[in-house]
Design an enzyme around this catalytic site. Structure first.
Site, PDB file in Angstrom:
ATOM      1  N   HIS A 157       0.712  -1.198   0.049  1.00 45.87           N
ATOM      2  CA  HIS A 157      -0.156   0.064   0.029  1.00 45.87           C
ATOM      3  C   HIS A 157       0.879   1.310   0.069  1.00 45.87           C
ATOM      4  O   HIS A 157       0.206   2.120   0.226  1.00 45.87           O
ATOM      5  CB  HIS A 157      -1.047   0.132   1.085  1.00 45.87           C
ATOM      6  CG  HIS A 157      -1.929  -0.847   1.192  1.00 45.87           C
ATOM      7  ND1 HIS A 157      -3.212  -0.402   0.464  1.00 45.87           N
ATOM      8  CD2 HIS A 157      -2.414  -2.016   1.770  1.00 45.87           C
ATOM      9  CE1 HIS A 157      -4.238  -1.572   0.399  1.00 45.87           C
ATOM     10  NE2 HIS A 157      -3.791  -2.308   1.199  1.00 45.87           N
ATOM     11  N   LYS A 208      -8.966  13.531   4.464  1.00 47.03           N
ATOM     12  CA  LYS A 208      -8.101  12.331   4.385  1.00 47.03           C
ATOM     13  C   LYS A 208      -7.128  12.411   5.640  1.00 47.03           C
ATOM     14  O   LYS A 208      -7.014  13.532   6.268  1.00 47.03           O
ATOM     15  CB  LYS A 208      -7.278  12.306   3.075  1.00 47.03           C
ATOM     16  CG  LYS A 208      -6.404  13.214   2.474  1.00 47.03           C
ATOM     17  CD  LYS A 208      -6.106  12.998   1.110  1.00 47.03           C
ATOM     18  CE  LYS A 208      -7.274  13.087   0.326  1.00 47.03           C
ATOM     19  NZ  LYS A 208      -7.116  12.249  -0.879  1.00 47.03           N
ATOM     20  N   ARG A 209      -6.623  11.411   5.733  1.00 53.12           N
ATOM     21  CA  ARG A 209      -5.303  11.225   6.885  1.00 53.12           C
ATOM     22  C   ARG A 209      -4.443  12.543   6.723  1.00 53.12           C
ATOM     23  O   ARG A 209      -3.886  12.653   5.526  1.00 53.12           O
ATOM     24  CB  ARG A 209      -4.847   9.982   6.864  1.00 53.12           C
ATOM     25  CG  ARG A 209      -3.635   9.789   7.819  1.00 53.12           C
ATOM     26  CD  ARG A 209      -3.253   8.342   7.693  1.00 53.12           C
ATOM     27  NE  ARG A 209      -2.831   7.736   6.620  1.00 53.12           N
ATOM     28  CZ  ARG A 209      -1.698   7.712   5.901  1.00 53.12           C
ATOM     29  NH1 ARG A 209      -0.630   8.205   6.732  1.00 53.12           N
ATOM     30  NH2 ARG A 209      -1.385   7.120   4.859  1.00 53.12           N
ATOM     31  N   LYS A 253       0.277  13.794   1.311  1.00 52.45           N
ATOM     32  CA  LYS A 253      -0.815  14.143   0.871  1.00 52.45           C
ATOM     33  C   LYS A 253      -1.270  15.748   0.660  1.00 52.45           C
ATOM     34  O   LYS A 253      -2.019  16.291   0.002  1.00 52.45           O
ATOM     35  CB  LYS A 253      -2.222  13.616   1.931  1.00 52.45           C
ATOM     36  CG  LYS A 253      -2.112  12.225   1.920  1.00 52.45           C
ATOM     37  CD  LYS A 253      -3.212  11.675   2.683  1.00 52.45           C
ATOM     38  CE  LYS A 253      -2.948  10.176   2.970  1.00 52.45           C
ATOM     39  NZ  LYS A 253      -3.544   9.248   1.778  1.00 52.45           N
ATOM     40  N   THR A 305      -9.002   5.958  -2.011  1.00 55.88           N
ATOM     41  CA  THR A 305     -10.287   5.396  -2.432  1.00 55.88           C
ATOM     42  C   THR A 305     -11.003   6.479  -2.140  1.00 55.88           C
ATOM     43  O   THR A 305     -12.218   6.580  -2.626  1.00 55.88           O
ATOM     44  CB  THR A 305     -10.531   4.274  -1.307  1.00 55.88           C
ATOM     45  OG1 THR A 305     -10.290   4.848  -0.023  1.00 55.88           O
ATOM     46  CG2 THR A 305      -9.793   3.157  -1.798  1.00 55.88           C
ATOM     47  N   LYS A 332     -14.919   7.727  -4.061  1.00 51.00           N
ATOM     48  CA  LYS A 332     -16.091   7.944  -3.618  1.00 51.00           C
ATOM     49  C   LYS A 332     -16.676   9.588  -4.012  1.00 51.00           C
ATOM     50  O   LYS A 332     -17.957   9.654  -4.165  1.00 51.00           O
ATOM     51  CB  LYS A 332     -15.918   7.988  -1.812  1.00 51.00           C
ATOM     52  CG  LYS A 332     -15.421   6.769  -1.399  1.00 51.00           C
ATOM     53  CD  LYS A 332     -14.930   6.913  -0.034  1.00 51.00           C
ATOM     54  CE  LYS A 332     -14.411   5.524   0.651  1.00 51.00           C
ATOM     55  NZ  LYS A 332     -13.495   5.604   1.774  1.00 51.00           N
TER      56      LYS A 332
END
Length: 919
Positions: free
Chosen positions: A427, A682-683, A688, A794, A798
């Protein structure tokens, strides 16, 4: 055609990898996107993206197991109401006086659980009878979210339960709102695991999930004037009505101790610390099927005789309870901080508990189904174990240990069985996420497993030598350095013997004496000496460096010990093959696969966005799209229909009003539902790049302040910029970013000059339930990670599924989403993955020239516009050419100008609401 896979019944995220290697069922793929231009629907129709179901006949035989092979009648609202009343009275967790919402939720959930248990028992018995091959998914995380609406939706009982609760004085939505989110996960890894289980059940696959039953989970996030604060999240405070404790299913798990050799040559692991892992089962229902699979969670305790009664009576209560506390704390917290040695030990204990208890359980099932005598050669034909990232790596040596030490198999047999049973999903490409553990720590905690890991490492070394030979020792040294499981650890003696060549004999064939002058002899001696030194150096290069730690590389162990390795997006899988595990890929190319991540459209459209779902059902003429998402292509022929566009816009606005109400409730901020809702949830992590987003907002705010009110209104589309996500408790830089976002929000949101043109909101304690509110109401979603660093993502799926446009880099699943929705429906910016290494090299060489707009933003922040907090460390991380925490490793400054210009294009596109009518 893209290989993007979402989890619908016949279009699922489960590409059961290989979900598991050798698991001979396949799911077809879904390409589910609703976008803002009618051109996409026409393109979809032309390309014929529907994919036929190619599931095996065997899988069809497993469909819809029912009790005694007969259909059970569906309950009506009256019987459901009676069931809820029964549980409220006879299985209470609350006092009998009132039937308030918390009590109504528990009673309702227990009523639903009754149906799930009936289906679970039927499913289990059917798989036992058929003796099917079963897949087992091992994951440290399951981010399940609330289960009530999902369960009754999958059972097709939403209407009946709504009517029943209304008769009892409550609304279903209000009752469901009192369910806490199960705190068993953190980010996408855990949500992916939960989506997999939903899809596996819906697809009628024989599969189980295994995890740990965390008492407090990760943490509950509070946002204060100081930024993020963490408090324990006791989601089990009122009990968990979904779980079924299996007191008869427990296994002993050992730590420490020593390994002894018995006279017959076998090994035994004795002494040490023993705990007990007890099973808690959570039924997972499929959609429109009676198949209900299982998530088995392990809780830890010790036997009563471990309680030191004498010490307790002597007043030494801490000593008396020490064993109990040591066992219980294994399942207290998800990912305990590992800065200390105690934290590292606890994390390893968690991972081994998951692996050991799960494998003992899997083997017990296999033995029960096999009868006597057990044919262990059949084990890989009946069992497939998928490791979700490296956390369950210890299941490889654990399976070998059980087979050799407890079942009496040979090393060769056990190693072969293990390699055919286990598979690995990678991952991440981040080096810090590719787990390494101290050899000394592992040796102390799991001495038998270290012996087995050494055996696996030696097996690997011999394979490498067989592949590349010993002629070129420099090449061999490079291969071993990259591929060995044991890093910076001496080679086994048996291997060293292969590398050290015997010295050539000094005897001469001829006895004839030859006179040689001293001058001729000396150079010859020097030449021979140089050759000997060269040979010696070749051997020395295999020696460990005493200044470096000795570690065990868990990702390498996964690759070596498994039958398959899969990345989770096309670009990620290519990076896995060409960079992360390139040496392994050269040797075993057949092992490497791609399985793009997916999400379940049941939870992420059908249940969380009912108003949009009704529109889709109306215009497609069926609700079959929930299972067969390729049927969404039917919408293409209506893409120019003004009625559909009007209904679509209205659905989005209804959802935006819900988001606005939610924001007011959680933060106190009032936002305009007619503004663009721009979301990044998100985290929290530097790669990110939430920092890029908020710095873009700061630039926008600064430019607004420099304009007249008329200029602002003409230039900028009103935006509500929404953030959410947790920073790990010890991740200082991520917590600085949270603080920065909240400080910017405090300043901007109270600036009367700006008003509704710009709002910045950080939603606290982001989880699945929050996502289910925010995603349907979003219009622009940000997936802006540094290219090549996001494995898949992911949440991007969504958002796309709910009619949201994406702005992002060519990273992870963004690449495949952009292929499907079309380039004109994706706002692309930034450097590409193949450029990143070169850009970092340029930075290190001092060649990077920052954009003036980026420098302008940093100076603006340093001027104290957003409060008195010292942001020097945060801004400083974006400067310099080298050094830890500096040099802008994630290329925020490099991509900033491209990002700002892309956001300007977003503003222009949003002004054309007709083009954005299906967005």
């Amino acid at each position: 055609m893209s290989t993007l896979q979402f989890s619908a019944a016949q279009s699922s995220s489960v590409s059961c990898s290989t979900f598991v290697s050798g698991f001979n069922y396949r799911a077809s793929r879904s390409n589910l996107f609703l976008v803002r231009t009618p051109r996409f629907f026409n393109r979809l129709a032309r390309r014929n993206l529907s994919v036929k179901n190619i599931a095996s006949d065997r899988r069809q035989e497993l469909k819809d197991p029912s009790v005694n092979g007969e259909e059970t009648p569906e309950p009506d609202s009256a019987s459901i109401a009676a069931s809820i009343q029964y549980h409220a009275e006879f299985t209470p967790l609350f006092s009998p006086e009132q039937f308030d919402l918390p009590k109504a939720f528990v009673a309702t959930a227990e009523s639903v659980r009754d149906s799930l248990i009936i289906n679970w028992n039927a499913t289990y018995k059917y798989y036992e009878k058929m003796n099917v091959k079963q897949a087992y998914y091992l994951s440290m995380e399951y981010l399940q979210g609330r289960a009530l609406l999902n369960a009754i939706g999958n059972l097709e009982l939403s209407g009946a339960y709504a009517d029943a609760l209304r008769k009892l004085g409550h609304e279903l939505e209000n009752v469901a709102g009192h369910e806490p989110d199960a705190a068993l996960g953190n980010g996408g890894l855990g949500r992916l695991a939960s989506c997999f289980l939903d899809s596996l059940a819906t697809l009628n696959y024989p599969a189980w999930g295994y995890g740990l039953r965390y008492k407090y989970g990760l943490f509950k996030q509070l946002i204060t004037k100081d930024g993020q604060e963490e408090v324990a999240e006791n989601w089990l405070e009122m009990g968990n009505p979904w779980e079924i404790v299996r007191n008869d299913v427990s296994y002993s798990v050992k730590f420490y101790g020593e390994v002894i050799s018995k006279p017959d040559g076998s090994k035994e692991w004795i002494g040490g610390e023993n705990i007990t892992a007890v099973a808690y089962d959570v039924p997972i229902p499929g959609y429109k099927t009676k198949t209900t699979i299982n998530l088995r969670l392990w809780s830890t305790k010790v036997a009563p005789n471990e309680f030191d009664l004498r010490a307790y009576n002597d007043g030494d209560h801490a000593k008396a309870c020490a064993a109990l506390k040591n066992a219980e704390k294994i399942c207290y917290i998800l990912y305990p901080g590992d800065e200390s040695i105690e934290g590292k030990i606890l994390r390893l204990k968690q991972q081994y508990t998951l692996c050991s208890a799960s494998l003992q359980d899997i083997i017990a099932h296999f033995e029960k189904r096999s009868g006597k005598p057990v044919n262990w050669e059949k084990f890989p034909e009946k069992v497939a174990v998928q490791m979700n990232d490296t956390h369950p790596t210890l299941c490889i040596p654990e399976l070998i240990r059980i087979l050799i030490d407890l079942k009496g198999l040979s090393w060769k047999e056990s190693w072969d069985i293990t390699q055919r049973t286990v598979a690995y999903t990678n991952h991440t490409v981040l080096p810090e996420a590719l787990e390494k553990w101290s050899l000394d720590l592992l040796q102390e905690l799991l001495p038998r497993h270290v012996e087995i890991i050494r055996m696996i490492d030696e097996e690997l070394i011999r394979t490498i030598i067989a592949e590349y030979g010993t002629e070129n020792l420099n090449l061999l040294q490079h291969k071993l350095k990259q591929m060995r499981i044991l890093d910076n650890i001496e080679l086994p003696d048996s291997v060293l013997e292969l590398l050290v060549k015997p010295e050539e004999s000094s005897a001469v064939d001829s006895i004839e004496e030859v006179e040689v002058s001293d001058e001729e002899t000396e150079p010859t001696d020097e030449k021979q000496s140089e050759e000997q030194e060269t040979k010696a150096k070749d051997v020395v290069t295999f020696e460990p460096d005493p200044n470096l730690p000795k570690t065990v590389r868990m990702a390498n162990l996964c690759v070596v010990g498994g039958s398959a390795v899969n990345g989770v997006a096309e670009i990620h899988s290519e990076i896995v093959k060409n960079e992360v595990f390139n040496e392994f890929y050269k040797m075993w190319p057949e092992k490497f696969q791609n399985k793009t991540n997916g999400v379940t459209p049941r939870r992420w459209i059908r249940f969380c966005n009912p108003v949009l779902s009704e529109i889709i059902t109306k215009w497609t003429g069926t609700d079959d799209w929930v299972l067969n998402t390729e049927k969404l292509s039917t919408l293409a022929k209506f893409s120019d229909n003004e009625d559909l566009q009007s209904e679509w816009r209205e659905a989005k606005r209804i959802n935006k009003i819900k988001v606005a109400d939610f924001i007011k409730e959680k933060t106190g901020y009032i936002v305009n539902p007619d503004a663009m809702f721009d979301v990044q949830v998100k985290r929290m992590h530097e790669y990110k790049r939430q920092l890029l987003n908020i710095m873009g907002i700061v630039y926008r705010y600064k430019k607004m302040k420099e304009m007249s009110p008329e200029e602002r209104k003409a230039r900028y589309v009103p935006r509500v910029c929404i953030f959410g996500g947790k920073a790990f408790a010890t991740y200082v830089q991520a917590k600085r970013i949270v603080k920065f976002i909240t400080d910017v929000g405090t300043t901007v949101n109270h600036d009367a000059d700006i008003g509704d043109l710009l709002k910045v909101v950080f939603v606290p304690d982001y989880n699945v339930s929050v996502a289910e509110v925010l995603i349907p109401g979003s219009e622009l979603s940000q997936h802006i990670s540094t290219a090549g660093m996001e494995a898949s993502g992911t949440s991007n799926m969504k958002f796309a599924m709910n009619g949201c446009i994406l702005i992002g880099t060519l990273d992870g699943a963004n690449v495949e989403i952009r292929q499907e929705v079309g380039e004109d429906n994706f706002f692309l910016f930034g450097a590409e993955a193949h450029e990143i290494a070169g850009l970092r090299k340029e930075r290190a060489e001092g060649k990077f020239i920052p954009d003036p707009r980026f420098e302008e933003v940093k100076a603006f922040v340093r001027n104290g516009v957003f409060g008195h907090y010292n942001y020097e460390e945060l801004m400083g991380s974006l400067e310099g050419n080298e050094g830890y925490g500096r040099a802008d490793y994630f290329l925020v400054g490099k991509d900033f100008p491209s990002y700002v210009e892309c956001q300007e294009k977003v503003d222009e596109a949003y002004k054309d609401q007709k083009v954005s009518s299906i967005c």
